[in-house]
Design a protein around this motif. Sequence first.
Motif, PDB file in Angstrom:
ATOM      1  N   PRO A 116     -42.717   2.727 -55.333  1.00  0.00           N
ATOM      2  CA  PRO A 116     -43.164   2.851 -54.062  1.00  0.00           C
ATOM      3  C   PRO A 116     -43.377   1.406 -53.357  1.00  0.00           C
ATOM      4  O   PRO A 116     -43.443   0.615 -53.665  1.00  0.00           O
ATOM      5  CB  PRO A 116     -44.557   3.771 -54.488  1.00  0.00           C
ATOM      6  N   ARG A 117     -43.850   1.851 -51.877  1.00  0.00           N
ATOM      7  CA  ARG A 117     -43.696   0.508 -50.918  1.00  0.00           C
ATOM      8  C   ARG A 117     -44.684  -0.514 -51.356  1.00  0.00           C
ATOM      9  O   ARG A 117     -44.220  -1.676 -51.407  1.00  0.00           O
ATOM     10  CB  ARG A 117     -43.855   1.092 -49.707  1.00  0.00           C
ATOM     11  N   ALA A 118     -45.965  -0.063 -51.577  1.00  0.00           N
ATOM     12  CA  ALA A 118     -46.840  -1.060 -52.024  1.00  0.00           C
ATOM     13  C   ALA A 118     -46.519  -1.808 -53.190  1.00  0.00           C
ATOM     14  O   ALA A 118     -46.620  -3.229 -53.327  1.00  0.00           O
ATOM     15  CB  ALA A 118     -48.265  -0.380 -52.295  1.00  0.00           C
ATOM     16  N   GLN A 119     -46.002  -1.106 -54.301  1.00  0.00           N
ATOM     17  CA  GLN A 119     -45.580  -1.785 -55.451  1.00  0.00           C
ATOM     18  C   GLN A 119     -44.428  -2.789 -55.158  1.00  0.00           C
ATOM     19  O   GLN A 119     -44.478  -3.722 -55.727  1.00  0.00           O
ATOM     20  CB  GLN A 119     -45.254  -0.784 -56.681  1.00  0.00           C
ATOM     21  N   MET A 120     -43.538  -2.409 -54.229  1.00  0.00           N
ATOM     22  CA  MET A 120     -42.269  -2.989 -54.037  1.00  0.00           C
ATOM     23  C   MET A 120     -42.598  -4.324 -53.234  1.00  0.00           C
ATOM     24  O   MET A 120     -42.231  -5.377 -53.668  1.00  0.00           O
ATOM     25  CB  MET A 120     -41.294  -2.081 -53.049  1.00  0.00           C
ATOM     26  N   LEU A 121     -43.641  -4.164 -52.245  1.00  0.00           N
ATOM     27  CA  LEU A 121     -44.292  -5.577 -51.746  1.00  0.00           C
ATOM     28  C   LEU A 121     -44.737  -6.297 -52.774  1.00  0.00           C
ATOM     29  O   LEU A 121     -44.529  -7.672 -52.657  1.00  0.00           O
ATOM     30  CB  LEU A 121     -45.018  -5.089 -50.763  1.00  0.00           C
ATOM     31  N   MET A 122     -45.659  -5.908 -53.798  1.00  0.00           N
ATOM     32  CA  MET A 122     -45.973  -6.760 -54.773  1.00  0.00           C
ATOM     33  C   MET A 122     -45.111  -7.538 -55.619  1.00  0.00           C
ATOM     34  O   MET A 122     -45.063  -8.514 -55.841  1.00  0.00           O
ATOM     35  CB  MET A 122     -47.178  -6.088 -55.674  1.00  0.00           C
ATOM     36  N   GLY A 137     -52.605 -14.940 -52.450  1.00  0.00           N
ATOM     37  CA  GLY A 137     -53.989 -13.999 -52.411  1.00  0.00           C
ATOM     38  C   GLY A 137     -53.398 -12.754 -51.884  1.00  0.00           C
ATOM     39  O   GLY A 137     -54.611 -12.383 -50.873  1.00  0.00           O
ATOM     40  N   ILE A 138     -52.763 -12.097 -52.177  1.00  0.00           N
ATOM     41  CA  ILE A 138     -52.448 -10.668 -51.755  1.00  0.00           C
ATOM     42  C   ILE A 138     -52.404  -9.867 -53.095  1.00  0.00           C
ATOM     43  O   ILE A 138     -51.956  -9.930 -53.997  1.00  0.00           O
ATOM     44  CB  ILE A 138     -51.238 -10.496 -50.831  1.00  0.00           C
ATOM     45  N   THR A 139     -53.374  -8.563 -52.959  1.00  0.00           N
ATOM     46  CA  THR A 139     -53.444  -7.783 -54.211  1.00  0.00           C
ATOM     47  C   THR A 139     -52.578  -6.497 -53.880  1.00  0.00           C
ATOM     48  O   THR A 139     -52.313  -5.950 -52.594  1.00  0.00           O
ATOM     49  CB  THR A 139     -54.865  -7.537 -54.369  1.00  0.00           C
ATOM     50  N   LEU A 140     -52.369  -5.628 -54.730  1.00  0.00           N
ATOM     51  CA  LEU A 140     -51.955  -4.491 -54.600  1.00  0.00           C
ATOM     52  C   LEU A 140     -52.949  -3.404 -53.653  1.00  0.00           C
ATOM     53  O   LEU A 140     -52.611  -2.734 -53.151  1.00  0.00           O
ATOM     54  CB  LEU A 140     -51.492  -3.753 -55.791  1.00  0.00           C
ATOM     55  N   GLU A 141     -54.049  -3.442 -54.084  1.00  0.00           N
ATOM     56  CA  GLU A 141     -55.079  -2.764 -53.596  1.00  0.00           C
ATOM     57  C   GLU A 141     -55.127  -3.035 -52.094  1.00  0.00           C
ATOM     58  O   GLU A 141     -55.158  -2.041 -51.205  1.00  0.00           O
ATOM     59  CB  GLU A 141     -56.668  -3.023 -54.265  1.00  0.00           C
ATOM     60  N   GLN A 142     -55.051  -4.335 -51.616  1.00  0.00           N
ATOM     61  CA  GLN A 142     -55.107  -4.651 -50.260  1.00  0.00           C
ATOM     62  C   GLN A 142     -53.906  -3.952 -49.520  1.00  0.00           C
ATOM     63  O   GLN A 142     -54.046  -3.322 -48.446  1.00  0.00           O
ATOM     64  CB  GLN A 142     -54.820  -6.303 -50.013  1.00  0.00           C
ATOM     65  N   LEU A 143     -52.688  -4.063 -50.115  1.00  0.00           N
ATOM     66  CA  LEU A 143     -51.487  -3.370 -49.486  1.00  0.00           C
ATOM     67  C   LEU A 143     -51.435  -2.026 -49.358  1.00  0.00           C
ATOM     68  O   LEU A 143     -51.103  -1.391 -48.571  1.00  0.00           O
ATOM     69  CB  LEU A 143     -50.256  -3.756 -50.227  1.00  0.00           C
ATOM     70  N   GLU A 149     -46.938  -1.725 -41.095  1.00  0.00           N
ATOM     71  CA  GLU A 149     -47.100  -2.647 -40.039  1.00  0.00           C
ATOM     72  C   GLU A 149     -48.003  -4.009 -40.317  1.00  0.00           C
ATOM     73  O   GLU A 149     -47.938  -5.037 -40.415  1.00  0.00           O
ATOM     74  CB  GLU A 149     -47.354  -2.217 -38.640  1.00  0.00           C
ATOM     75  N   ALA A 150     -49.171  -3.301 -40.573  1.00  0.00           N
ATOM     76  CA  ALA A 150     -50.199  -4.338 -41.149  1.00  0.00           C
ATOM     77  C   ALA A 150     -49.741  -5.079 -42.557  1.00  0.00           C
ATOM     78  O   ALA A 150     -50.271  -6.204 -42.643  1.00  0.00           O
ATOM     79  CB  ALA A 150     -51.558  -3.567 -41.249  1.00  0.00           C
ATOM     80  N   GLN A 151     -49.247  -4.320 -43.373  1.00  0.00           N
ATOM     81  CA  GLN A 151     -48.778  -5.010 -44.495  1.00  0.00           C
ATOM     82  C   GLN A 151     -47.920  -6.314 -44.396  1.00  0.00           C
ATOM     83  O   GLN A 151     -48.224  -7.054 -44.676  1.00  0.00           O
ATOM     84  CB  GLN A 151     -48.025  -4.005 -45.537  1.00  0.00           C
ATOM     85  N   LEU A 152     -46.613  -5.754 -43.283  1.00  0.00           N
ATOM     86  CA  LEU A 152     -45.830  -6.813 -42.855  1.00  0.00           C
ATOM     87  C   LEU A 152     -46.747  -8.095 -42.156  1.00  0.00           C
ATOM     88  O   LEU A 152     -46.316  -9.400 -42.645  1.00  0.00           O
ATOM     89  CB  LEU A 152     -44.740  -6.372 -42.105  1.00  0.00           C
ATOM     90  N   ALA A 153     -47.510  -7.755 -41.456  1.00  0.00           N
ATOM     91  CA  ALA A 153     -48.465  -8.842 -40.747  1.00  0.00           C
ATOM     92  C   ALA A 153     -49.026  -9.690 -41.714  1.00  0.00           C
ATOM     93  O   ALA A 153     -49.202 -10.701 -41.586  1.00  0.00           O
ATOM     94  CB  ALA A 153     -49.234  -8.185 -39.721  1.00  0.00           C
ATOM     95  N   LEU A 154     -49.699  -9.315 -42.679  1.00  0.00           N
ATOM     96  CA  LEU A 154     -50.572 -10.024 -43.710  1.00  0.00           C
ATOM     97  C   LEU A 154     -49.362 -10.818 -44.363  1.00  0.00           C
ATOM     98  O   LEU A 154     -49.735 -11.858 -44.475  1.00  0.00           O
ATOM     99  CB  LEU A 154     -51.073  -8.818 -44.849  1.00  0.00           C
ATOM    100  N   LEU A 155     -48.441 -10.151 -44.928  1.00  0.00           N
ATOM    101  CA  LEU A 155     -47.452 -11.073 -45.581  1.00  0.00           C
ATOM    102  C   LEU A 155     -46.765 -12.166 -44.924  1.00  0.00           C
ATOM    103  O   LEU A 155     -46.521 -13.286 -45.274  1.00  0.00           O
ATOM    104  CB  LEU A 155     -46.147 -10.213 -46.282  1.00  0.00           C
ATOM    105  N   HIS A 156     -46.444 -11.995 -43.814  1.00  0.00           N
ATOM    106  CA  HIS A 156     -45.853 -12.588 -42.720  1.00  0.00           C
ATOM    107  C   HIS A 156     -46.951 -13.895 -42.592  1.00  0.00           C
ATOM    108  O   HIS A 156     -46.484 -15.042 -42.508  1.00  0.00           O
ATOM    109  CB  HIS A 156     -45.457 -11.875 -40.981  1.00  0.00           C
TER     110      HIS A 156
END
Length: 263
Positions: A116-122, A137-143, A149-156
């Motif tokens: 799934p998307r959040a796990q993929m991003l992790m 400093g990014i966690t699965l729970e955060q994502l 859009e907010a996920q991308l903004a945080l990682l960016h």
Amino acid sequence: PTPLFCVPGAGASVTSFTEVAHGMGDAMPVYGLQPRGLSDDAIPHSDVESAARFYIAAMQQVAPHGPYHLLGHSFGGWVVCEMARQLSAAGETVASLIVLDSEAPLPAGVQRPFVPRAQMLMHLVTLFEQRLEQRLGITLEQLQNLAPEAQLALLHERLIEQQLLPARTPVSTLAAIVRVFATNLNTDYNPAGIWAGDLHLVLAADEAHNLAGAARKNDIIAHWRQFAPRTRLWITPGNHTTLLSVPHIHALNKLLLNLMKET
């Protein structure tokens, strides 16, 4: 000289092979094959076989006939294996097939669980952290608690802070990386047949030389030999991503030159 064609890992671009190209010097021409969807609006390839056909067509525009050296990192390792199969079936010669730190292809009928998307991003965050050798400093729970859009903004934001992306990089560039990475991560590869030639499997020392990794290393080799019985194992310094960068790239380039001289 026989040219070397390189296929990057999931979500990565041809620039990941910059230091490889520098290290080859005048020994041979080096070409990187850019995944579809990274630098254009095209849809990423959803299966290894079509990606291989796409790359072969691009490759044969500059080198219509073999022999060819093929090098693939991570997911790109699957792609070069399929390229080797297709080229061999067409009567072309693969001088060397080299796979960098890649899991073995899947046995017939086996599929990877959907990520799934959040796990993929992790997974992607972990790769960036390996390159940095520190946490973002990014966690699965955060994502999981953020909209896409907010996920991308945080990682960016974090990637720019750590200078993994230039300050003026638009979010759309990261969105393309994520789209290709997600597609690759959820792509299966069940080869239609074995590879009868040599296959050089190069594993990163940081992951192969630890207690947990020793059993995993043996498991990876055994699975690779189901697809390529003549798999030979090599170890190179660094982790899954730093093996392609300074200072570890020097050892890798020396190994690559030696392997390609053998053929």
